[in-house]
Write a protein that holds these residues in place. Structure first.
Motif, PDB file in Angstrom:
ATOM      1  N   THR A 240       0.820  -1.211   0.000  1.00  0.00           N
ATOM      2  CA  THR A 240       0.000   0.000   0.000  1.00  0.00           C
ATOM      3  C   THR A 240       0.854   1.261   0.000  1.00  0.00           C
ATOM      4  N   GLY A 241       2.048   1.179  -0.491  1.00  0.00           N
ATOM      5  CA  GLY A 241       2.888   2.372  -0.511  1.00  0.00           C
ATOM      6  C   GLY A 241       4.129   2.167   0.325  1.00  0.00           C
TER       7      GLY A 241
ATOM      8  N   THR B  17      -1.084   4.851   1.359  1.00  0.00           N
ATOM      9  CA  THR B  17      -1.180   6.184   0.784  1.00  0.00           C
ATOM     10  C   THR B  17      -2.603   6.432   0.316  1.00  0.00           C
ATOM     11  N   ALA B  18      -2.883   7.682  -0.024  1.00  0.00           N
ATOM     12  CA  ALA B  18      -4.233   8.054  -0.423  1.00  0.00           C
ATOM     13  C   ALA B  18      -4.705   7.238  -1.611  1.00  0.00           C
ATOM     14  N   GLN B  19      -3.808   6.995  -2.526  1.00  0.00           N
ATOM     15  CA  GLN B  19      -4.214   6.269  -3.726  1.00  0.00           C
ATOM     16  C   GLN B  19      -4.404   4.797  -3.443  1.00  0.00           C
ATOM     17  N   ALA B  20      -3.650   4.271  -2.496  1.00  0.00           N
ATOM     18  CA  ALA B  20      -3.688   2.834  -2.266  1.00  0.00           C
ATOM     19  C   ALA B  20      -4.740   2.417  -1.259  1.00  0.00           C
TER      20      ALA B  20
ATOM     21  N   PRO C 158      -8.055   2.885  -0.751  1.00  0.00           N
ATOM     22  CA  PRO C 158      -9.313   2.254  -1.185  1.00  0.00           C
ATOM     23  C   PRO C 158      -9.098   0.852  -1.732  1.00  0.00           C
ATOM     24  N   ARG C 159      -7.940   0.655  -2.420  1.00  0.00           N
ATOM     25  CA  ARG C 159      -7.675  -0.683  -2.933  1.00  0.00           C
ATOM     26  C   ARG C 159      -7.494  -1.659  -1.807  1.00  0.00           C
TER      27      ARG C 159
ATOM     28  N   TYR D  71       1.772  14.188   3.612  1.00  0.00           N
ATOM     29  CA  TYR D  71       0.437  14.683   3.258  1.00  0.00           C
ATOM     30  C   TYR D  71      -0.370  13.671   2.470  1.00  0.00           C
ATOM     31  N   HIS D  72       0.299  12.695   1.897  1.00  0.00           N
ATOM     32  CA  HIS D  72      -0.407  11.746   1.035  1.00  0.00           C
ATOM     33  C   HIS D  72      -0.700  10.442   1.767  1.00  0.00           C
ATOM     34  N   VAL D  73      -0.449  10.437   3.071  1.00  0.00           N
ATOM     35  CA  VAL D  73      -0.538   9.200   3.844  1.00  0.00           C
ATOM     36  C   VAL D  73      -1.822   9.225   4.653  1.00  0.00           C
ATOM     37  N   VAL D  74      -2.708   8.288   4.443  1.00  0.00           N
ATOM     38  CA  VAL D  74      -3.957   8.274   5.200  1.00  0.00           C
ATOM     39  C   VAL D  74      -4.016   7.129   6.191  1.00  0.00           C
TER      40      VAL D  74
ATOM     41  N   TYR E 207       0.694   5.428  -6.101  1.00  0.00           N
ATOM     42  CA  TYR E 207       0.443   4.486  -5.016  1.00  0.00           C
ATOM     43  C   TYR E 207       1.518   4.568  -3.962  1.00  0.00           C
ATOM     44  N   ASN E 208       2.748   4.892  -4.409  1.00  0.00           N
ATOM     45  CA  ASN E 208       3.840   4.932  -3.441  1.00  0.00           C
ATOM     46  C   ASN E 208       4.167   6.336  -2.988  1.00  0.00           C
TER      47      ASN E 208
END
Lengths: 143, 572, 321
Positions: free
Chosen positions: A19-20, A63-66, A68-69, A100-103, B210-211
């Motif tokens: 997840t990042g 991370t924010a992008q990962a 939800p996956r 900032y991109h870490v949820v 993603y990273n």
């Protein structure tokens, strides 16, 4: 202990989720398959689909992008299952706490959809393969 | 051209510049206004010519700055063009991507994190921020310091919407290779998107995010000596090169030179990392083309190197060994004979592997002519490391701008002219042998003395530092205002420029070769796992496993045609 | 057969086959591990895997065809179990009915058909990849397999002509089991083709394009979980018993029940499993069109040659052709 849990311990199939992460933990996870550690001896198998998994090896900060996956993957894993947070990042964001991109961290994301999830923590940066095996064994014995 | 001729050549654009700063013999800063940046960049890239490294966006108090970093490899000179954007309300600058495809990504990134508009950029979609990151919030602007982005907790849906800023609309009539970030279940077309025409790849798009952890911003909140621990976690397997590049930048800024022993220890650790990284790659590459036993074998022989690193630094993978002014942990003298012994063993095995690979007719047929990155494209996409050296571009930071102890040691830069996957395999395998040579010599010549020196003050200023990671050049730029923390810290990993070169090496190739072509660039391994082929109606024709299978089937077919026996692992 | 033995047979045949299948699975995994310098799993591992899967929840994809999705594994397992029961019955009682070889061939197709149905019902684009490959593969090897058996039936014709076998009984597996066609040229050719077809049917390398059984993929079974997946795994285990046994019965002269014939029988079965593992471990995967070409062209030619030889042998009464 029920036979379900007993057989889960004898044959834990794992699915790896990144997840990042910086890949150290991921490489150490793949290391587990190689001749020096050979986790197939314990019945642990790395599977290609979360539907076949009993344990999720989650690395990275979520991370924010990962994130939800990660939720999707967790939903698609048949219960009972154990979520292993591998590495300092997954256990508690590690050195990326102020990013900032870490949820994350990972357990927060998982508990949002399943408050009763079984989560185990294997800290380290990266945790040595022996530590991962030990973590998996301990978590399974505690089930 | 030597350094003097280079300096004279740079005077040709003097009229476009505000000033030329010569911080050191091989560190030049050219200052200009934003309007002149395009012409200056064109001159630097095409006429001098220089190699493009990366661009940095900075939010200064009264203006925005975009720094374009270049390298002149023959003399190891780093030239930075600093463009000032005075308009803070609507910052804009002309894009250099039209003539420099290697700058496409970084301009998109600077737009994401600083909000600077790049005019005429061919593709201004979101690159590194999440799909539903709020518009107009630019994380690296100073006005956001001390605040968190409120009210946003990450995406609720796992599928990006049609309006998602990163989605590229692909005409539905064309079949598309799609990628999910995790294994098979995700059907969304993100991450890698290849358009195919029958068996042939015609286009590629990538989505990264993603990273993305916001390391550059976190760096601004850490003190200078905490930063090495942060940047060594940019990528786990280049974890020695990132802090080294950063620390070298800091040492240039502070004007200090670490003790000799420290330089040698840094060399030893970096080369040991290169050895185990290349062996890891060899295993993965073997897996992709169907030699699973190679995978197990390679990773088995990586282990002694990791054990050595653990004995030196305390950790198999994150060494935490460099600091500004030297090293933290020493190579104990008692360990030296063990290091030499292990190296001998590994060298023997690697020699056998190299010989087996170079002679194997199946590998020749399978990998030669596949995924070719021409020399011209290698330069246009600004690739570095083995990816560049396998295309005949003989650049290597260790030789061009010697750092640590590389200047004192005797070793060769390995290049191959063909630019195909086989060339990349050969380059990496031979580099392992060179690295073994380097470590051996460094261990034998390890000087006595302290391994660290005290650095009390970091003066205001800016500096660049670079190191040769296993994947190519890692580059760091640091700016300080005399305080305790970096004002701006730019991190560029080698894969950032190497992976987009996929666009040049994959297009025109076949689907069966997609996995091995990407693997040949050696990105962090989590990048390579997620490939799928769909047709235009969202139906997957091939998923990652199928692509892997195609790759290995092709190997088997070639083997049959040649009638060659399998690579004999028992002899190794 | 006496009544108590009969009852005993019916009690143990299904569980016994399943257990034997799981042991065979273990042998395959253990050998693969040893080849890769690893230790490999313990003996009971396949059993633990099945038990574990039975205890997990079953997730059915939202868009899947529920009935087909859930029925497919049972259909596959039933087919292959029936085949095993038939084969064991024949070896134990030495009797069978006329035409049973045709029934056996039909039953043999069921597992492959079930896999195709199950994965198409999964509504997963990724499983769909495996489905199309499996379908193409089945079209490739089924014909070859049937032709290989026909070669044997033709050879039986010679015995009918010589009066050694009742007319009509050449289609009876018990009679076929008494012969060893592999000791003739056409029989050997047919046996080799049949062996490779079985390799494909089991989904072993070099024919595992539909489902990669390595740690990185699951292809056609991707959407299955829990007890349904367990049924698939049991089916695959039983296939490891039924198919080699079928080959032993048809080509290698059957399986005895007492004394030396029993030992020989076990030896023949082990030989076939070893051959399957050897082929698996020494070859990389084939591409689907390569596999098709292999089955239709190379196997086809071989079988045509075998049929011609067998017919000539019949006509002239030459056994070893």
């Amino acid at each position: 202990m029920s036979w379900k849990i007993w057989s889960l311990k004898k044959s834990p199939w794992v699915f790896h989720v990144n997840t990042g992460a910086c890949n150290n933990c991921d490489i150490e996870i793949v290391n587990l398959l190689t001749p020096k550690f050979d986790v197939e001896r314990f019945g642990i198998k790395l599977v290609g689909s979360p539907r076949h998994a009993d344990a999720l090896l989650v690395t990275g900060v979520a991370t924010a992008q990962a994130a939800p996956r990660l939720r999707e993957v967790y939903r698609q894993t048949p219960k009972p299952c154990v979520v292993f947070c591998i590495g300092a990042c997954a256990c508690g964001k590690g050195i990326f706490t102020t990013g900032y991109h870490v949820v994350g961290p990972v357990d927060k994301i998982i508990r949002e959809i399943d408050p009763n999830a079984i989560i185990a923590y294997v800290p380290g940066c990266p945790p040595k393969p022996e530590a991962m095996i030990s973590g998996v064994v301990k978590a399974l014995s505690a089930l | 051209m030597n350094q003097e001729e280079l300096n004279n050549k740079l005077l040709a654009i003097k009229d476009k510049l505000i000033e030329i700063e010569q911080k050191a013999d091989n560190r030049i800063f050219l200052l200009c206004e934003a309007d002149n940046a395009y012409a200056a960049n064109k001159f630097l890239f095409e006429d001098v010519p220089l190699r493009f490294v990366i661009a940095t966006g900075i939010d200064s108090d009264d203006c925005f700055e975009v720094l374009y970093h270049y390298s002149y490899d023959e003399t190891g000179c780093m030239i930075t063009l600093k463009a000032f954007i005075r308009d803070r309300e609507n910052p804009a600058i002309e894009s250099i991507a039209p003539f420099l495809p290697g700058a496409e990504w970084i301009e998109r990134e600077i737009h994401d994190i600083l909000g600077i508009d790049f005019i005429n950029h061919p593709d201004m979609r979101r690159l590194i921020l999440a799909d539903d990151w709020p518009e107009g919030v630019y994380p690296l602007r100073k006005e956001l310091n001390g605040t968190m982005v409120t009210g946003w907790t990450g995406q609720t849906s796992s599928r990006p919407t049609a309006e998602s800023p990163a989605r590229r609309t692909i005409p539905l009539s064309k079949p598309v290779v799609a990628v999910g970030p995790f294994h098979p279940l995700q059907e969304e077309m993100e991450f890698f998107q290849l358009t195919v025409d029958g068996e042939v790849v015609t286009d590629i798009d990538m989505r990264i995010s993603y990273n993305h952890r916001g390391i550059e911003k976190i760096s601004e909140s850490l003190q200078f000596d905490q930063v090495p621990f942060l940047v060594s976690r940019v990528c786990g397997i280049c974890s020695a090169s990132h802090p080294l590049a950063y620390v070298q930048a800091m040492e240039e800024l502070a004007g200090v030179k670490p003790p000799e022993r420290a330089l040698y220890v840094r060399t030893i650790i970096n080369e040991l990392e290169r050895i185990h990284s290349h062996i890891l790659w060899a295993g993965l590459a073997g897996h992709f083309i169907g030699y699973d036993t190679v995978f197990m074998w390679a990773w088995k022989y990586r282990e002694p190197v990791l054990d050595l690193l653990e004995e030196i630094s305390g950790n198999r993978n994150q060494y935490g060994n460099v600091k500004v002014g030297g090293c933290r942990e020493d190579v104990p003298d008692e360990l030296k004979p063990k290091i030499l012994k292990e190296l001998d063993k590994i060298e023997k095995k690697m020699n056998m592997l190299v010989k087996a690979v170079i002679d194997d007719p199946v590998l020749h047929a399978r990998l030669k002519g596949i995924g070719v990155l021409s020399r011209e494209n290698a330069i246009k996409y600004a690739v570095t490391g083995p990816t560049a050296r396998a295309s005949g571009v003989a650049i290597d930071v260790r030789r061009d701008d010697p750092y640590a102890a590389y200047g004192d040691l005797d070793w060769n830069v390995i290049t191959q002219p063909e630019g195909d996957v086989f060339a990349k395999v050969v380059v990496r395998l031979l580099e392992v042998l060179e690295s073994i040579k380097i470590v051996r010599e460094a261990v034998k010549k390890l000087p006595g003395g302290p391994i660290t020196m005290e650095v009390k003050e970091i003066p205001p200023g800016e500096a660049v530092g670079h190191a040769e990671a296993p994947r190519g050049e890692t580059f760091h730029y640091v700016r300080s205002d005399g305080g305790n923390r970096p004002v701006r810290h730019k991190v560029r990993a080698p894969s950032y420029v190497n992976v987009p070169s996929f666009k040049a090496s994959c297009i025109g190739g076949r689907i069966a070769d997609v996995t091995i072509t990407l693997a040949a660039v050696d990105p962090c391994y989590s990048c390579t796992e997620r490939l799928a082929v769909v047709d235009g109606h969202d139906k997957v024709i091939h998923d990652y496993e199928a692509l892997l299978r195609l790759s290995r089937d092709k190997t088997a077919r070639i083997k049959k045609e040649i009638g060659a026996p399998e690579l004999k692992m028992e002899d190794l | 057969m006496s009544v108590p033995l009969n009852i005993l047979f019916w009690i143990i045949v299904v569980p016994g086959t399943v257990v034997l299948g799981l042991v065979a699975c273990w042998i395959v995994r253990k050998v693969s591990a040893l080849v890769q310098w690893r230790v490999g799993p313990p003996l009971c591992q396949p059993l633990y895997d099945i038990m574990k899967l039975m205890g997990k929840e079953i997730l059915v994809p939202q868009d899947a065809q529920r009935t087909v999705f859930m029925a497919a594994p049972l259909v596959g397992l039933t087919g292959v179990l029936l085949l095993s029961i038939m084969l064991w019955r024949i070896t134990v009682t030495q009797t069978s009915f006329v035409g049973d070889i045709i029934v056996a061939i039909y039953l043999m197709v069921l597992p492959s058909l079930a896999l195709i149905l199950g994965s198409s019902a999964s509504a997963s684009p990724h499983a769909a990849v495996g489905t199309s490959r499996e379908m193409k593969l089945v079209m490739g090897y089924e014909l070859s397999l049937v032709l290989a058996f026909i070669v044997v039936i033709i050879k039986m014709g010679r015995l009918v002509g010589a009066g050694l076998v009742e007319p009509g009984l050449q289609l009876s597996l018990a009679e076929i089991a008494k012969q060893t066609p592999v000791f003739s040229i056409s029989g050997m050719l047919a046996f080799l083709v049949a062996l490779l077809c079985v390799q494909a049917k089991l989904g072993f390398v070099p024919f595992d394009m539909a489902e990669a059984e390595t740690e990185l993929g699951s292809g056609i079974l991707m959407e299955y979980s829990g007890a349904l997946l367990a049924v698939w795994k049991v089916m695959q285990a039983v296939m490891l018993v039924a198919l080699p046994l079928f080959l032993v019965v048809v080509f290698l002269g059957g399986f005895g029940t007492t004394g030396w014939p029993l030992v020989w029988g076990i030896g023949k079965y082990v030989l076939i499993v070893v051959l399957l593992i050897l082929i698996k471990n020494t070859n990389p995967r084939l591409r689907i069109d390569q596999a098709m070409k292999f089955f239709w062209f190379y196997c086809g030619i071989t079988l045509v040659a075998a049929i011609i030889l067998a017919t000539i042998g019949n006509y002239y009464g030459i056994g070893w052709l």
